[in-house]
Design a protein around this motif. Structure first.
Motif: not given
Length: 114
Positions: A45-54
């Motif tokens: 979930i945390a990675v999903f909201f980061n545009r570089y690591t989605i």
């Protein structure tokens, strides 16, 4: 084969010890699987909201599914082990007696073989 069983050996007590040991091991595995599920899901979930690591979010969220399924299987096995009323090796043996025997969880340990 000269292995003799001691006179004070109680197979029900031995089964109770094995069931208790199995329950303890299953509860540890259950806890670790739940922690892995929570960690992978929250990381996904945390990675999903980061545009570089989605890009890494779907594998992490799908990776959380495997420990979740294993957690559910271990939980089912733990319930089955804890439901053994007579502390016998198998549920089928516990149903052979006419009356119910008392719980044997606090029975004395078997004498170790020399």
């Amino acid at each position: 084969m000269d292995r003799r069983i001691p006179e004070n050996y109680d197979p029900v007590a031995a089964a109770a010890r094995l069931n208790a040991s199995l329950a303890k091991d299953l509860s540890k595995i259950k806890r670790n699987l739940l922690l892995a599920t929570i960690a992978l899901f929250t990381t996904g979930i945390a990675v999903f909201f980061n545009r570089y690591t989605i890009f890494f979010a779907p594998p992490l969220l799908l990776g959380a599914f495997l420990p979740l399924m294993l957690y559910l299987v271990v939980r089912m096995q733990l319930r089955e082990v804890l439901s053994r009323r007579d502390a016998s090796p198998t549920p089928r043996i516990s149903n052979l007696g006419k009356g119910r025997r008392p719980l044997q969880a606090d029975a004395p340990a078997a004498v170790p073989r020399a």
